[in-house]
Design a protein around this motif. Structure first.
Motif, PDB file in Angstrom:
ATOM      1  N   TYR A 311      15.278  -8.254  -4.907  1.00  0.00           N
ATOM      2  CA  TYR A 311      15.101  -8.906  -3.613  1.00  0.00           C
ATOM      3  C   TYR A 311      13.904  -9.871  -3.650  1.00  0.00           C
ATOM      4  CZ  TYR A 311      13.649  -9.465   1.265  1.00  0.00           C
ATOM      5  OH  TYR A 311      13.251  -9.998   2.467  1.00  0.00           O
ATOM      6  N   GLY A 312      12.789  -9.405  -4.216  1.00  0.00           N
ATOM      7  CA  GLY A 312      11.585 -10.242  -4.287  1.00  0.00           C
ATOM      8  C   GLY A 312      11.818 -11.518  -5.074  1.00  0.00           C
ATOM      9  N   LEU A 313      12.518 -11.418  -6.193  1.00  0.00           N
ATOM     10  CA  LEU A 313      12.804 -12.601  -7.019  1.00  0.00           C
ATOM     11  C   LEU A 313      13.680 -13.595  -6.276  1.00  0.00           C
ATOM     12  CD1 LEU A 313      13.381 -10.969 -10.537  1.00  0.00           C
ATOM     13  CD2 LEU A 313      11.410 -12.314  -9.778  1.00  0.00           C
ATOM     14  N   SER A 314      14.646 -13.081  -5.499  1.00  0.00           N
ATOM     15  CA  SER A 314      15.527 -13.989  -4.749  1.00  0.00           C
ATOM     16  C   SER A 314      14.758 -14.726  -3.663  1.00  0.00           C
ATOM     17  CB  SER A 314      16.698 -13.213  -4.138  1.00  0.00           C
ATOM     18  OG  SER A 314      16.275 -12.391  -3.064  1.00  0.00           O
ATOM     19  N   VAL A 315      13.781 -14.061  -3.049  1.00  0.00           N
ATOM     20  CA  VAL A 315      12.953 -14.705  -2.024  1.00  0.00           C
ATOM     21  C   VAL A 315      12.106 -15.812  -2.658  1.00  0.00           C
ATOM     22  CG1 VAL A 315      11.032 -14.373  -0.410  1.00  0.00           C
ATOM     23  CG2 VAL A 315      12.875 -12.682  -0.529  1.00  0.00           C
ATOM     24  N   ILE A 316      11.507 -15.518  -3.801  1.00  0.00           N
ATOM     25  CA  ILE A 316      10.682 -16.511  -4.508  1.00  0.00           C
ATOM     26  C   ILE A 316      11.528 -17.698  -4.956  1.00  0.00           C
ATOM     27  CG2 ILE A 316       9.298 -16.912  -6.581  1.00  0.00           C
ATOM     28  CD1 ILE A 316       8.420 -13.953  -6.373  1.00  0.00           C
ATOM     29  N   HIS A 317      12.722 -17.400  -5.505  1.00  0.00           N
ATOM     30  CA  HIS A 317      13.605 -18.461  -5.976  1.00  0.00           C
ATOM     31  C   HIS A 317      14.017 -19.389  -4.833  1.00  0.00           C
ATOM     32  CE1 HIS A 317      17.449 -20.298  -7.221  1.00  0.00           C
ATOM     33  NE2 HIS A 317      16.911 -20.295  -8.444  1.00  0.00           N
ATOM     34  N   SER A 321      12.993 -23.315  -4.614  1.00  0.00           N
ATOM     35  CA  SER A 321      14.169 -24.046  -5.075  1.00  0.00           C
ATOM     36  C   SER A 321      14.170 -25.465  -4.505  1.00  0.00           C
ATOM     37  CB  SER A 321      15.450 -23.314  -4.649  1.00  0.00           C
ATOM     38  OG  SER A 321      16.580 -24.055  -5.019  1.00  0.00           O
ATOM     39  N   THR A 322      14.543 -26.416  -5.333  1.00  0.00           N
ATOM     40  CA  THR A 322      14.575 -27.832  -4.917  1.00  0.00           C
ATOM     41  C   THR A 322      16.002 -28.311  -4.673  1.00  0.00           C
ATOM     42  OG1 THR A 322      14.594 -28.507  -7.248  1.00  0.00           O
ATOM     43  CG2 THR A 322      12.443 -28.381  -6.137  1.00  0.00           C
ATOM     44  N   SER A 323      16.981 -27.448  -4.938  1.00  0.00           N
ATOM     45  CA  SER A 323      18.374 -27.850  -4.770  1.00  0.00           C
ATOM     46  C   SER A 323      18.723 -27.949  -3.294  1.00  0.00           C
ATOM     47  CB  SER A 323      19.305 -26.856  -5.456  1.00  0.00           C
ATOM     48  OG  SER A 323      19.165 -25.577  -4.881  1.00  0.00           O
ATOM     49  N   ALA A 324      19.716 -28.777  -2.985  1.00  0.00           N
ATOM     50  CA  ALA A 324      20.135 -28.980  -1.599  1.00  0.00           C
ATOM     51  C   ALA A 324      20.721 -27.699  -1.015  1.00  0.00           C
ATOM     52  CB  ALA A 324      21.156 -30.113  -1.519  1.00  0.00           C
ATOM     53  N   ARG A 325      21.528 -27.022  -1.834  1.00  0.00           N
ATOM     54  CA  ARG A 325      22.120 -25.753  -1.391  1.00  0.00           C
ATOM     55  C   ARG A 325      21.311 -24.596  -1.965  1.00  0.00           C
ATOM     56  NH1 ARG A 325      28.348 -25.299  -2.476  1.00  0.00           N
ATOM     57  NH2 ARG A 325      27.902 -23.352  -1.354  1.00  0.00           N
ATOM     58  N   LYS A 326      20.435 -24.077  -1.167  1.00  0.00           N
ATOM     59  CA  LYS A 326      19.580 -22.995  -1.644  1.00  0.00           C
ATOM     60  C   LYS A 326      20.361 -21.694  -1.731  1.00  0.00           C
ATOM     61  CE  LYS A 326      15.126 -24.799  -0.172  1.00  0.00           C
ATOM     62  NZ  LYS A 326      13.846 -24.479   0.490  1.00  0.00           N
TER      63      LYS A 326
END
Length: 449
Positions: A311-317, A321-326
């Motif tokens: 969960y923590g890694l997904s929040v950080i990612h 994240s710089t992509s349009a679709r996060k």
């Protein structure tokens, strides 16, 4: 006069011994005073309405029509809600609401409350041979009906409790008040050692019937049914042997500082002056936000480290994240933390939403759906009917963890985590024993209204 060297030496040893003994005593006292108090759930008893109080959807609507209290549009809307509510033909209304016209005055409201709670308490006491004078703490919760003398006073008078019993009556706290009452008792048991506590949880249906035409207020008429529960708790070590569960965690979340949450379940007058409880269109959204906040605090206590890291890694990612679709934030797998789920049976849409939010299966929500089907929305006691269902099915085993999730006005989301500490016998009588073999039943899917 000179003190012999040997005597001086022994004097110092004796002083050191006394100092060590005093230090050891202080450490022992500190250890036992700071050690967390174990809260044991000895047993609970849910009220089962007799068959002659059952109300099917057709009877419910026919009663509306005969009474002549509502316009045709209000009756048609109520029929639509009732058909899609997920409530079956076995859920019951109190006797006063079977009358034409319904009697929602003070005396019938008292009679409903006494019928439910006296029956549940008597059943619980007789099952465990409890002397009422051994009860040290008594807490009741009923949101809208708040009589004088109080509900706890009625129980004390009926069963003859001691004059120094610590009694508290909670009101105005909605469908999550049952877990609020458990939380209060938990705090009281931290202070009062070797105590036995009784919690009574219900909502009176009799005084809450809405007679107007506002759709947001008519929802409550179609969803709520009579029910209640008596729960016996203890912090005595000697009660560990006979207890069913041990309380592991209890977390309360209150979203009242947000206006939308505060107004999502609101008792008020309509334009004609009729009093009712309004359920807003944003209720599911509000409940989702409250659940999210509750889970954020609860997760570190119950989830395995692997799920917390994921969960923590997904929040950080997502944050960097710089992509349009996060990428969506990972929803932890709570089935790795809990064996059983008791979701407040507030309505079909509530159960569906929580299942989807937590990525649960239909089997995970079975106890909630069957409780809604058989007993309707019994407010704060619904999570106990669900646990009773799981017990009657023989699904709760020693070491299993049960998660009770309550929602209520305010807006509140409360969680209680129980660990089963005994081998439960599914054949022991409870609210489901008479027809557990008929469940689960198939409930047809309906389109959203």
């Amino acid at each position: 006069m000179e003190i012999p060297l040997q005597d001086s030496y022994y004097s110092f040893l004796l002083a050191d011994f006394h100092l060590l003994a005093a230090t050891a005593l202080l450490l022992i006292v500190y250890f036992f005073s700071c050690r967390p108090t174990c809260i044991y759930l000895i047993d609970f008893s849910c009220y089962r309405p007799p068959d002659d109080l059952r109300v099917s959807t057709s009877n419910f609507i026919e009663h509306f029509e005969i009474c002549g209290l509502h316009e045709r549009s209000a009756i048609d809307f109520s029929n639509k809600v009732a058909e899609r509510s997920g409530i079956g033909c076995e859920a019951g209304f109190p006797l006063s609401l079977h009358q034409i016209p319904p009697d929602n005055s003070l005396n019938p409201s008292r009679e409903e409350t006494e019928t439910i709670l006296f029956t549940a308490v008597k059943d619980l006491f007789s099952k465990h041979n409890i002397n009422p004078k051994n009860i040290d703490i008594l807490v009741s919760n009923c949101s809208i009906f708040c009589p004088t003398p109080s509900i706890t006073a009625r129980i004390i008078n009926k069963f003859g409790f001691r004059s120094n019993v610590k009694s508290i009556s909670l009101s105005g706290m909605g469908c999550s008040a049952g877990l609020v009452a458990i939380s209060l008792v938990k705090d009281l048991l931290k202070v009062h050692r070797n105590s036995l506590a009784l919690v009574l949880s219900m909502e009176a249906v009799t005084p809450n019937g809405y007679k107007g035409k506002m759709k947001s207020m008519l929802l409550a008429n179609a969803l709520f049914r009579m029910g209640g529960v008596a729960i016996l708790l203890s912090n005595k070590k000697s009660d560990k042997r006979r207890a069913k569960y041990k309380l592991q965690h209890l977390l309360r979340t209150h979203m009242g500082s947000d206006d939308q949450s505060y107004q999502s379940v609101f008792q008020e007058n309509d334009e004609s002056g009729y009093v009712g409880v309004s359920l807003s269109r944003e209720l599911l959204h509000v409940a989702g936000n409250a659940l999210k906040t509750n889970l954020t605090e609860l997760g570190p206590y119950v989830l395995p480290y692997s799920e917390q890291i994921h969960y923590g890694l997904s929040v950080i990612h997502r944050k960097f994240s710089t992509s349009a679709r996060k990428k969506e934030i990972y929803v932890p797998n709570f089935k790795k933390a809990f064996d059983h789920f008791c979701i407040h049976a507030g309505g079909r849409a509530v159960i569906d939403a929580i299942e989807q939010k937590l990525r649960l299966t239909k089997e995970d929500g079975e106890a909630s759906r069957m409780t809604l089907y058989r007993f309707g929305n019994t407010s704060s006691s619904s999570v106990w009917y669900e646990l009773s269902y799981l017990e009657a099915k023989g699904r709760v085993k020693r070491g299993n963890r049960v998660w009770q999730i309550g929602f209520g006005s305010g807006f509140k989301c409360n969680s209680a985590i129980w660990e089963c500490v005994s081998d439960l016998n599914p054949k022991i009588r409870n609210a489901w024993s008479d027809r557990i073999h008929k469940y689960p039943v198939d409930i047809p899917d309906v389109a959203d209204h």
